[in-house]
Write an enzyme that holds these catalytic residues in place. Structure first.
Site, PDB file in Angstrom:
ATOM      1  N   VAL A 199       7.203  16.922 -17.497  1.00  0.00           N
ATOM      2  CA  VAL A 199       6.452  18.173 -17.658  1.00  0.00           C
ATOM      3  C   VAL A 199       5.853  18.625 -16.328  1.00  0.00           C
ATOM      4  CG1 VAL A 199       5.955  17.815 -20.104  1.00  0.00           C
ATOM      5  CG2 VAL A 199       4.383  16.890 -18.380  1.00  0.00           C
TER       6      VAL A 199
ATOM      7  N   ARG B 180     -14.689  -1.222 -19.256  1.00  0.00           N
ATOM      8  CA  ARG B 180     -13.709  -0.902 -18.221  1.00  0.00           C
ATOM      9  C   ARG B 180     -14.110   0.387 -17.524  1.00  0.00           C
ATOM     10  NH1 ARG B 180      -8.416  -0.862 -21.829  1.00  0.00           N
ATOM     11  NH2 ARG B 180      -9.804   0.539 -22.977  1.00  0.00           N
TER      12      ARG B 180
ATOM     13  N   GLY C  81       7.163   8.938 -27.457  1.00  0.00           N
ATOM     14  CA  GLY C  81       5.941   8.139 -27.545  1.00  0.00           C
ATOM     15  C   GLY C  81       5.534   7.853 -28.977  1.00  0.00           C
TER      16      GLY C  81
ATOM     17  N   ALA D 104       2.927  16.616 -26.723  1.00  0.00           N
ATOM     18  CA  ALA D 104       2.342  15.275 -26.826  1.00  0.00           C
ATOM     19  C   ALA D 104       2.468  14.483 -25.531  1.00  0.00           C
ATOM     20  CB  ALA D 104       3.008  14.498 -27.969  1.00  0.00           C
TER      21      ALA D 104
ATOM     22  N   LYS E 159      -7.902  15.917 -20.370  1.00  0.00           N
ATOM     23  CA  LYS E 159      -7.550  16.418 -21.699  1.00  0.00           C
ATOM     24  C   LYS E 159      -8.473  17.556 -22.124  1.00  0.00           C
ATOM     25  CE  LYS E 159      -4.654  14.928 -24.034  1.00  0.00           C
ATOM     26  NZ  LYS E 159      -3.218  15.311 -24.119  1.00  0.00           N
TER      27      LYS E 159
ATOM     28  N   LYS F 192     -11.643  11.468 -26.690  1.00  0.00           N
ATOM     29  CA  LYS F 192     -12.156  11.191 -25.343  1.00  0.00           C
ATOM     30  C   LYS F 192     -12.370  12.477 -24.533  1.00  0.00           C
ATOM     31  CE  LYS F 192     -10.203   6.562 -25.229  1.00  0.00           C
ATOM     32  NZ  LYS F 192      -9.943   6.562 -26.688  1.00  0.00           N
TER      33      LYS F 192
ATOM     34  N   GLY G 260      -1.809   0.987 -34.052  1.00  0.00           N
ATOM     35  CA  GLY G 260      -0.427   0.614 -33.782  1.00  0.00           C
ATOM     36  C   GLY G 260       0.219   1.357 -32.644  1.00  0.00           C
TER      37      GLY G 260
END
Length: 633
Positions: free
Chosen positions: A351, A547, A299, A372, A430, A418, A457
């Site tokens: 995972v 959203r 990722g 990650a 998370k 978040k 990015g």
């Protein structure tokens, strides 16, 4: 390659022959001048000395020129330093050759030697710089006649600006005519660089952009601070003229600035803060010679972790990812960069598969784990909370459990802003993952989490979306004109993760001081203007509403009073209360039972809210934010 080398040798040989001719001619010319431009007046003795000793002087001088590397200059780009070195070489060769030959009878009047020396300096240096003069004159003429429609304003009359003007005069890639220069130094106003007027400071950007019909702005101030760069770019964006920059100061190290270095304004330039530079001196000892495993290694964050870890010579780097295309890409990139010097392994696995994770950990026995792997897209996870729970919560638990069982020394989990007072499933999962880290306070493995904001990015981030929408002619979509976000670059994020690994103690959550948050509407407007368009006229900005699960602002800290400083002024530790393993285990059993019943909606969200006390509905949190404003037209 041999052909190029042979051509270079031939060129140097031709120049050496020309130098020999000039050296021999210089003394004959000096005698002619000394004796009133009449050859018949030159004494026969001096003619004999010239004929006898000049060949030796030429040979000595050519040898010394070669030793002084006079045949290694690139004459198309010769500069003041090169000219001074040439003059020094000619003076040294002249003095040495005369000193060597005088004892053997080489004696001419001092006036003759002086005239010969002046002649050598004029011709040897003049011929060499004539090519540079010709190339620049041709470039200036071409600029005047063939520049097309581009009229350029250059911001910065310093070393970078001057070098860029010179490069644009000679480069065939240059398209446009530099019409004026902006420089904040008042002593430069009214002066000229290569014939181009310096019209004033930044306050006159808009005035002269209109007056001189500028169609492109180039910011040539690579060493300016991030805040100053943002201020200047804000003034540029107000003109609606496309703006480009020189990316950094590195070109000035060897005096080279190229037209190809000019690039579009990078979004980092609009953040108004310096990139965070972390102390990485301890990483070699922390990572070197260790087996390091990175989950989600293909990722955006995971692949950058792999790139930076590889620099510190780990014993083995293991990339684990479920998406084989990304894993393959980073694998091939690292193979190209390091070849056999990097012991690299790639495992395609999820995972969520506890047995497979156990098998991989048993095989590699990693010393350090960077976790990650995660589902991160907020709206998608709102629609699929069961997948977020399976991948983020249970995936993290499986990896953390395998790490502890195999004796991993340190475990670093990638978290997000978040997770702070979450308003969505992704953030809540998370935060639960952070709680798993906290519950391992009594483990021999040191667990920690690193929390940061939006990554510029990265896959799915807002900046690539805006660029794509602008390229397509709009509209640019923002969810709410009041929304703000924290931003950082991918290298910054990964450096934070790596340094956190070196200083981590049990169950800590690390937070980066990211400066001020950025208003997304301002970001969209600036990107449109710096692309050469006018917001709301050339390209529309459309407000589409928040959203599912999205909130107006993100927070990096659970409670600002619970912060502790670290050795790095940009990194803080958030103090958290103790969470018992039994509590986490009980919560996991409840989630597992709900998933087994096929729940995928309100019950799962209700369970998460009961387990993550800071999880609130987005409407509840957004209602406490800034008062509502009129929608965009």
């Amino acid at each position: 390659m041999n052909e190029i080398r042979q051509k270079g040798i031939l060129t140097r040989a031709v120049i050496a022959v020309l130098d020999a001719f000039i050296l021999a001619l210089s003394f004959g010319f000096a005698l002619w001048v000394r004796f009133d431009f009449r050859i018949d007046m030159i004494p026969a003795e001096m003619k004999n000395i010239w004929g006898q000793f000049v060949p030796w002087m030429v040979a000595i001088s050519i040898l010394l020129f070669a030793l002084f590397k006079m045949y290694r200059y690139v004459w198309r780009v010769v500069g003041l330093h090169d000219v001074l070195m040439m003059i020094g070489s000619i003076l040294a060769a002249f003095a040495i050759s005369e000193a060597v030959l005088i004892p053997f009878g080489f004696r001419l009047p001092i006036s003759v030697s002086f005239i010969a020396l002046i002649t050598q300096l004029a011709l040897l240096v003049g011929i060499r710089i004539s090519l540079r003069v010709y190339v620049e004159f041709r470039g200036l003429l071409r600029q005047r006649l063939e520049h097309g429609n581009e009229r350029i304003m250059l911001i910065g009359g310093g070393a970078a600006g001057r070098a860029l003007i010179g490069e644009m005069a000679t480069s065939k890639k240059a398209e446009g005519l530099v019409c004026c220069i902006i420089d904040d130094n008042p002593s430069k106003t009214g002066k000229r660089i290569e014939g181009i007027p310096i019209v004033g400071g930044r306050e006159r950007i808009a005035e002269f952009a209109e007056k001189m019909r500028i169609s492109q702005i180039i910011l040539a101030m690579p060493s300016v601070s991030a805040e100053e760069k943002r201020n200047i770019l804000t003034l540029c964006s107000a003109t609606g003229i496309p703006t480009k920059t020189l990316p950094g100061i590195y070109q000035l190290v060897n005096g080279q600035v190229r037209v190809s270095d000019i690039q579009d304004v990078q979004i980092e330039d609009l953040l108004g803060r310096e990139s965070v530079k972390l102390n990485l001196s301890s990483l070699k000892s922390a990572l070197g010679g260790r087996t390091v495993l990175v989950t989600g290694g293909g990722g955006s964050i995971g692949s950058e972790l792999c790139r930076q870890i590889a620099r510190y010579h780990p014993r083995e780097l293991v990339i684990l990812d479920i998406y084989e295309n990304n894993a393959y890409d980073i694998q091939q990139e690292l193979i190209r960069a390091y070849g056999d010097s990097l012991n690299l392994s790639v495992e395609i696995a999820s995972v969520r598969d506890a047995e497979k994770i156990d098998e991989i950990f048993d095989r590699y026995r990693p010393d350090i784990v960077f976790h990650a792997a995660a589902h991160k897209h907020v709206p998608l996870m709102e629609n699929s909370p069961s997948e977020a729970i399976k991948n983020n919560i249970f995936g993290t638990y499986h990896v953390a459990d395998a790490a502890e069982r195999c004796g991993v020394k340190k475990f670093v989990m990638i978290s997000t802003d978040k997770a702070v007072n979450p308003t969505n499933v992704m953030g809540a999962t998370k935060r639960f993952c952070e709680m798993i880290m906290q519950s391992r306070y009594d483990s021999t493995t040191e667990y920690c989490a690193v929390r940061f904001g939006n990554v510029l990015g990265s896959n799915g981030s807002v900046v690539p979306l805006f660029k794509k929408q602008i390229a397509q002619g709009g509209p640019v979509t923002v969810t709410d004109k009041r929304i703000t976000r924290f931003f950082m670059t991918i290298p910054e994020a990964v450096q934070l993760v790596l340094e956190a690994e070196t200083m981590a103690q049990q169950s800590q959550i690390f937070v980066l001081d990211m400066g001020e948050s950025v208003k997304i509407l301002d970001l969209a407007e600036n990107m449109i203007r710096l692309s050469g368009f006018e917001p709301y006229q050339d390209i529309a900005i459309k407000e589409i509403g928040l959203r599912p699960g999205e909130k107006l602002y993100e927070e990096l800290l659970m409670a600002s009073n619970d912060l502790s400083a670290t050795a790095n002024a940009k990194i803080f530790v958030e103090q958290q209360g103790v969470i018992e393993r039994e509590t986490i285990q009980a919560d996991l059993r409840q989630l597992e039972a709900a998933l087994a019943r096929g729940e995928n909606g309100e019950e799962l969200i209700a369970l998460l809210k009961s387990m993550v006390p800071t999880y609130h509905a987005p409407d509840e949190v957004n209602a406490a934010a800034a008062g509502k404003e009129p929608a965009l037209v």
